[in-house]
Design a protein around this motif. Structure first.
Motif, PDB file in Angstrom:
ATOM      1  N   GLY A  95      30.500 -18.761  46.031  1.00  0.00           N
ATOM      2  CA  GLY A  95      30.556 -19.886  47.448  1.00  0.00           C
ATOM      3  C   GLY A  95      30.681 -19.097  48.474  1.00  0.00           C
ATOM      4  O   GLY A  95      30.502 -19.307  49.778  1.00  0.00           O
ATOM      5  N   THR A  96      31.364 -17.920  48.297  1.00  0.00           N
ATOM      6  CA  THR A  96      31.418 -17.489  49.749  1.00  0.00           C
ATOM      7  C   THR A  96      30.272 -17.259  50.886  1.00  0.00           C
ATOM      8  O   THR A  96      29.701 -16.715  51.294  1.00  0.00           O
ATOM      9  CB  THR A  96      32.285 -16.190  49.701  1.00  0.00           C
ATOM     10  OG1 THR A  96      33.868 -15.957  48.687  1.00  0.00           O
ATOM     11  CG2 THR A  96      32.450 -15.375  51.005  1.00  0.00           C
ATOM     12  N   THR A  97      29.159 -16.287  49.236  1.00  0.00           N
ATOM     13  CA  THR A  97      27.996 -15.755  50.140  1.00  0.00           C
ATOM     14  C   THR A  97      26.988 -17.623  50.224  1.00  0.00           C
ATOM     15  O   THR A  97      26.736 -17.116  51.676  1.00  0.00           O
ATOM     16  CB  THR A  97      27.458 -15.322  48.385  1.00  0.00           C
ATOM     17  OG1 THR A  97      28.119 -14.338  48.380  1.00  0.00           O
ATOM     18  CG2 THR A  97      26.127 -14.893  48.787  1.00  0.00           C
ATOM     19  N   ALA A 146      41.690 -27.247  54.931  1.00  0.00           N
ATOM     20  CA  ALA A 146      41.771 -25.942  55.028  1.00  0.00           C
ATOM     21  C   ALA A 146      40.690 -24.886  54.323  1.00  0.00           C
ATOM     22  O   ALA A 146      41.026 -25.019  53.104  1.00  0.00           O
ATOM     23  CB  ALA A 146      42.998 -25.957  54.257  1.00  0.00           C
ATOM     24  N   SER A 147      40.743 -24.436  54.848  1.00  0.00           N
ATOM     25  CA  SER A 147      38.819 -23.124  54.531  1.00  0.00           C
ATOM     26  C   SER A 147      38.504 -22.540  55.286  1.00  0.00           C
ATOM     27  O   SER A 147      37.505 -23.422  56.024  1.00  0.00           O
ATOM     28  CB  SER A 147      37.755 -24.298  53.583  1.00  0.00           C
ATOM     29  OG  SER A 147      36.430 -23.562  53.262  1.00  0.00           O
ATOM     30  N   ALA A 148      38.732 -21.644  54.348  1.00  0.00           N
ATOM     31  CA  ALA A 148      38.267 -20.661  54.979  1.00  0.00           C
ATOM     32  C   ALA A 148      36.490 -19.458  55.216  1.00  0.00           C
ATOM     33  O   ALA A 148      35.995 -19.590  55.912  1.00  0.00           O
ATOM     34  CB  ALA A 148      38.698 -18.819  55.019  1.00  0.00           C
ATOM     35  N   GLN A 149      36.295 -20.440  53.388  1.00  0.00           N
ATOM     36  CA  GLN A 149      34.374 -20.570  54.221  1.00  0.00           C
ATOM     37  C   GLN A 149      33.880 -21.393  54.806  1.00  0.00           C
ATOM     38  O   GLN A 149      33.012 -21.639  56.080  1.00  0.00           O
ATOM     39  CB  GLN A 149      34.823 -21.265  52.726  1.00  0.00           C
ATOM     40  CG  GLN A 149      34.734 -19.936  51.653  1.00  0.00           C
ATOM     41  CD  GLN A 149      34.517 -20.348  50.477  1.00  0.00           C
ATOM     42  OE1 GLN A 149      33.737 -20.513  49.821  1.00  0.00           O
ATOM     43  NE2 GLN A 149      34.379 -18.759  49.073  1.00  0.00           N
ATOM     44  N   VAL A 164      45.841 -19.663  48.082  1.00  0.00           N
ATOM     45  CA  VAL A 164      44.958 -20.623  46.874  1.00  0.00           C
ATOM     46  C   VAL A 164      43.840 -20.032  45.381  1.00  0.00           C
ATOM     47  O   VAL A 164      43.819 -21.048  44.601  1.00  0.00           O
ATOM     48  CB  VAL A 164      43.944 -21.507  47.804  1.00  0.00           C
ATOM     49  CG1 VAL A 164      42.712 -20.576  48.016  1.00  0.00           C
ATOM     50  CG2 VAL A 164      43.193 -22.759  47.208  1.00  0.00           C
ATOM     51  N   ASP A 165      43.416 -18.743  45.645  1.00  0.00           N
ATOM     52  CA  ASP A 165      42.978 -18.235  43.651  1.00  0.00           C
ATOM     53  C   ASP A 165      44.226 -17.322  43.416  1.00  0.00           C
ATOM     54  O   ASP A 165      43.973 -17.058  42.431  1.00  0.00           O
ATOM     55  CB  ASP A 165      42.120 -16.751  45.113  1.00  0.00           C
ATOM     56  CG  ASP A 165      41.287 -17.824  45.112  1.00  0.00           C
ATOM     57  OD1 ASP A 165      41.191 -18.433  45.919  1.00  0.00           O
ATOM     58  OD2 ASP A 165      40.501 -17.061  46.459  1.00  0.00           O
ATOM     59  N   GLU A 166      45.248 -17.054  43.368  1.00  0.00           N
ATOM     60  CA  GLU A 166      46.577 -17.292  42.967  1.00  0.00           C
ATOM     61  C   GLU A 166      47.011 -18.228  42.061  1.00  0.00           C
ATOM     62  O   GLU A 166      47.664 -18.298  41.122  1.00  0.00           O
ATOM     63  CB  GLU A 166      47.221 -15.871  43.435  1.00  0.00           C
ATOM     64  CG  GLU A 166      47.072 -14.531  43.826  1.00  0.00           C
ATOM     65  CD  GLU A 166      45.924 -15.056  45.262  1.00  0.00           C
ATOM     66  OE1 GLU A 166      45.036 -14.877  45.114  1.00  0.00           O
ATOM     67  OE2 GLU A 166      46.109 -15.993  46.405  1.00  0.00           O
ATOM     68  N   HIS A 171      35.907 -16.980  36.454  1.00  0.00           N
ATOM     69  CA  HIS A 171      36.639 -15.424  36.296  1.00  0.00           C
ATOM     70  C   HIS A 171      38.450 -14.992  36.186  1.00  0.00           C
ATOM     71  O   HIS A 171      38.796 -15.043  35.711  1.00  0.00           O
ATOM     72  CB  HIS A 171      36.230 -14.467  36.884  1.00  0.00           C
ATOM     73  CG  HIS A 171      36.285 -14.942  38.941  1.00  0.00           C
ATOM     74  ND1 HIS A 171      37.246 -13.916  39.559  1.00  0.00           N
ATOM     75  CD2 HIS A 171      35.423 -16.217  39.285  1.00  0.00           C
ATOM     76  CE1 HIS A 171      36.791 -15.262  41.053  1.00  0.00           C
ATOM     77  NE2 HIS A 171      36.585 -16.169  40.501  1.00  0.00           N
ATOM     78  N   ARG A 172      38.720 -16.438  37.416  1.00  0.00           N
ATOM     79  CA  ARG A 172      40.361 -16.578  37.992  1.00  0.00           C
ATOM     80  C   ARG A 172      41.120 -17.222  36.673  1.00  0.00           C
ATOM     81  O   ARG A 172      42.495 -16.708  35.808  1.00  0.00           O
ATOM     82  CB  ARG A 172      40.695 -16.611  39.097  1.00  0.00           C
ATOM     83  CG  ARG A 172      40.250 -16.123  40.066  1.00  0.00           C
ATOM     84  CD  ARG A 172      41.186 -16.454  41.293  1.00  0.00           C
ATOM     85  NE  ARG A 172      40.473 -15.978  42.700  1.00  0.00           N
ATOM     86  CZ  ARG A 172      39.471 -15.044  42.975  1.00  0.00           C
ATOM     87  NH1 ARG A 172      40.210 -13.840  42.225  1.00  0.00           N
ATOM     88  NH2 ARG A 172      38.812 -14.491  43.707  1.00  0.00           N
ATOM     89  N   ILE A 173      40.343 -17.631  35.664  1.00  0.00           N
ATOM     90  CA  ILE A 173      41.139 -18.461  33.874  1.00  0.00           C
ATOM     91  C   ILE A 173      41.440 -17.835  33.679  1.00  0.00           C
ATOM     92  O   ILE A 173      42.177 -17.386  32.877  1.00  0.00           O
ATOM     93  CB  ILE A 173      40.329 -19.941  33.972  1.00  0.00           C
ATOM     94  CG1 ILE A 173      40.266 -20.493  35.282  1.00  0.00           C
ATOM     95  CG2 ILE A 173      41.032 -20.852  32.390  1.00  0.00           C
ATOM     96  CD1 ILE A 173      41.623 -21.600  35.413  1.00  0.00           C
TER      97      ILE A 173
HETATM   98  C1  S3P Z   1      37.462 -17.230  50.511  1.00  0.00           C
HETATM   99  C2  S3P Z   1      38.258 -18.304  51.608  1.00  0.00           C
HETATM  100  C3  S3P Z   1      38.366 -19.395  50.353  1.00  0.00           C
HETATM  101  C4  S3P Z   1      38.730 -18.612  48.139  1.00  0.00           C
HETATM  102  C5  S3P Z   1      37.585 -17.366  47.964  1.00  0.00           C
HETATM  103  C6  S3P Z   1      37.089 -17.147  49.309  1.00  0.00           C
HETATM  104  C7  S3P Z   1      36.875 -16.512  51.567  1.00  0.00           C
HETATM  105  O1  S3P Z   1      37.780 -20.080  49.502  1.00  0.00           O
HETATM  106  O2  S3P Z   1      39.136 -19.652  47.559  1.00  0.00           O
HETATM  107  O3  S3P Z   1      37.251 -17.075  46.317  1.00  0.00           O
HETATM  108  O4  S3P Z   1      36.361 -15.573  51.571  1.00  0.00           O
HETATM  109  O5  S3P Z   1      36.691 -17.280  52.881  1.00  0.00           O
HETATM  110  P1  S3P Z   1      37.665 -22.396  50.387  1.00  0.00           P
HETATM  111  O6  S3P Z   1      37.339 -21.551  51.565  1.00  0.00           O
HETATM  112  O7  S3P Z   1      37.029 -22.592  50.152  1.00  0.00           O
HETATM  113  O8  S3P Z   1      39.110 -22.201  50.380  1.00  0.00           O
END
Ligand code: S3P
Length: 425
Positions: free
Chosen positions: A92-94, A164-167, A311-313, A384-386
């Motif tokens: 998803g980040t890519t 709330a998403s860094a992506q 969130v990923d933890e 992978h995280r599951i």
């Molecule tokens: C990421 C942001 C998070 C995170 C993902 C990596 C990033 O996703 O869950 O593993 O590198 O910006 P979201 O932006 O969808 O919350």
């Protein structure tokens, strides 16, 4: 298939591979900078290799050997039209961050991914990028990949992000490097700020004020980057050690960016003994050695602005909660439904199968422990995280836990099994 059995205890000193978020960004920023970027401690997992593959598709020369990467930058406007569809794999980040960069290019690109990624929401990046002037189409009315992007002529804007998403934040900021005027993202809650930090280190015009981040057109210069160990990978071992009386584990050179350290705060709130040694900083990113001693954990409440910090933890925190005394409630975590799998359903199913007392909430989960973990076979759903969270659970199980479809661990942590064997006693 990965089979994990109960152990007596965990002991040792390990180093986890490089941070996934920072490794992706190193390749992307390097690709659009002038000059060379050297990355040390790069995460050679499938997700970050997808980013390298996509950037090669845009004409960027990249040499990668294990955790060392050299990117020969082409400057902000030096990317070339790809001759084929770009494939972001499971990442998803890519896909989301690249969409921001591709929105700034006047050429045509098509970006796709695996079955999981093709079902994840892309409107959250496509919609704001369209508002800036990019033409983006995709399946399901432009909401799902493959995405077809023809960018260029972008205009800056102020965007209140509804998630709330860094992506999402990063995609818009990256497109802002190509836009006229100033591009501002106002976050709902503070999310990981690696993009802001790295942009600044590469010479970009970026300013941060509370939940507001602004960028303007910038010329970036290649840099040398030291990627810290990924706290999201360290988290699996942190939980394993924290929940096992007698365990003692040191994890060296872990990234300790405060937007990522929610796992430390939560484990401490659950009663874990954690200390940080040898703190230092590189490229604006704090790092250090995490020392954990095992004990008895108790339940906790996790919600609100804590969620983006861990969130990923959450899958592995759910395992800690199943082993802890009392109730743990995780709320405000609806975003878990949109990860590599629906992680609420995936954890309720996997932990329920092995004997834990867990139920789904509309925006999270509730777990009452301690449960006798009986063991059994679970499906990772290719997430992978599951897979890794349930492997940690296996260390506490009466009978073995068998994780089907465990090859997905290579997406973020190819060394997971080797490191796990090294610390099991
Ligand atoms: C990421 C942001 C998070 C995170 C993902 C990596 C990033 O996703 O869950 O593993 O590198 O910006 P979201 O932006 O969808 O919350």
């Amino acid at each position: 298939m990965l089979k994990v059995e109960r152990v007596h205890t965990l002991k040792g000193t390990i180093e986890v591979p490089g941070d996934k978020s920072i490794s992706h960004r190193g390749v992307m920023f390097g690709g659009i900078s002038r000059g060379k970027t050297h990355i040390k401690g790069f995460l050679a997992g499938e997700d970050c290799l997808s980013t390298i593959r996509c950037f090669r598709g845009l004409g960027v020369e990249i040499r990668q050997e294990g955790d060392e990467v050299e990117v020969i930058g082409r400057g902000t406007n030096g990317l070339t039209e790809p001759t084929d569809v770009l494939n972001a794999g499971n990442s998803g980040t890519t896909m989301r961050l690249m969409s921001g960069i591709l929105a700034g290019q006047s050429f045509l690109s098509i970006i796709t991914g695996d079955q999981s990624l093709r079902s994840r929401p892309m409107a959250r990046v496509a919609d704001p990028l369209r508002l800036m002037g990019a033409k983006i189409d995709g399946r399901n009315g432009g909401k799902l990949a493959p995405l077809v992007i023809r960018g260029g002529n972008l205009k800056g804007m102020v965007y209140q992000s509804p998630v709330a998403s860094a992506q999402v934040k990063s995609a818009i900021l990256l497109s802002g490097l190509y836009a006229d005027g100033i591009t501002t993202v106002v976050e709902k809650e503070k999310t990981r700020d690696h993009t802001e930090k790295m942009l600044r280190a590469f010479g970009g015009n970026v300013s941060v004020s509370g939940l507001q981040v602004s960028v303007s057109a910038s010329k970036l210069e290649g840099q040398s980057i030291q990627v810290p160990g990924d706290i999201s990978s360290a988290a699996f071992f942190m939980v394993a050690a924290a929940a096992m009386p007698g365990a003692e584990l040191k994890i060296k050179n872990v990234g300790l960016n405060p937007t990522r350290t929610g796992i430390i705060d939560v484990l401490e709130a659950m009663g874990a003994t954690i200390e940080i040694e040898d703190r230092f900083e590189s490229g604006g990113e704090p790092m250090g050695t995490i020392v954990i001693k095992g004990g008895v954990l108790h339940g906790t409440e996790i919600s609100g602005e804590m969620i983006p910090r861990l969130v990923d933890e959450i899958p592995v925190i759910a395992v800690a909660a199943a082993l802890a005394e009392g109730k743990t409630r995780i709320t405000g975590a609806e975003e878990l439904k949109f990860k590599e799998s629906n992680r609420i359903d995936a954890m309720v199913s996997a932990l329920g199968t092995v004997g834990a007392n867990i139920k789904a909430l509309p925006d999270g989960m509730e777990i009452v422990g301690p449960s006798k973990i009986q063991g059994g076979a679970i499906d990772s759903l290719g997430d992978h995280r599951i897979a890794m969270a349930m492997a940690v659970c296996g260390l506490f199980s009466e009978q073995a836990i068998e994780i089907e479809d465990s090859a997905c661990i290579d997406i973020s942590f190819p060394q997971f099994e080797t490191l796990l064997k090294r610390i099991c006693r």
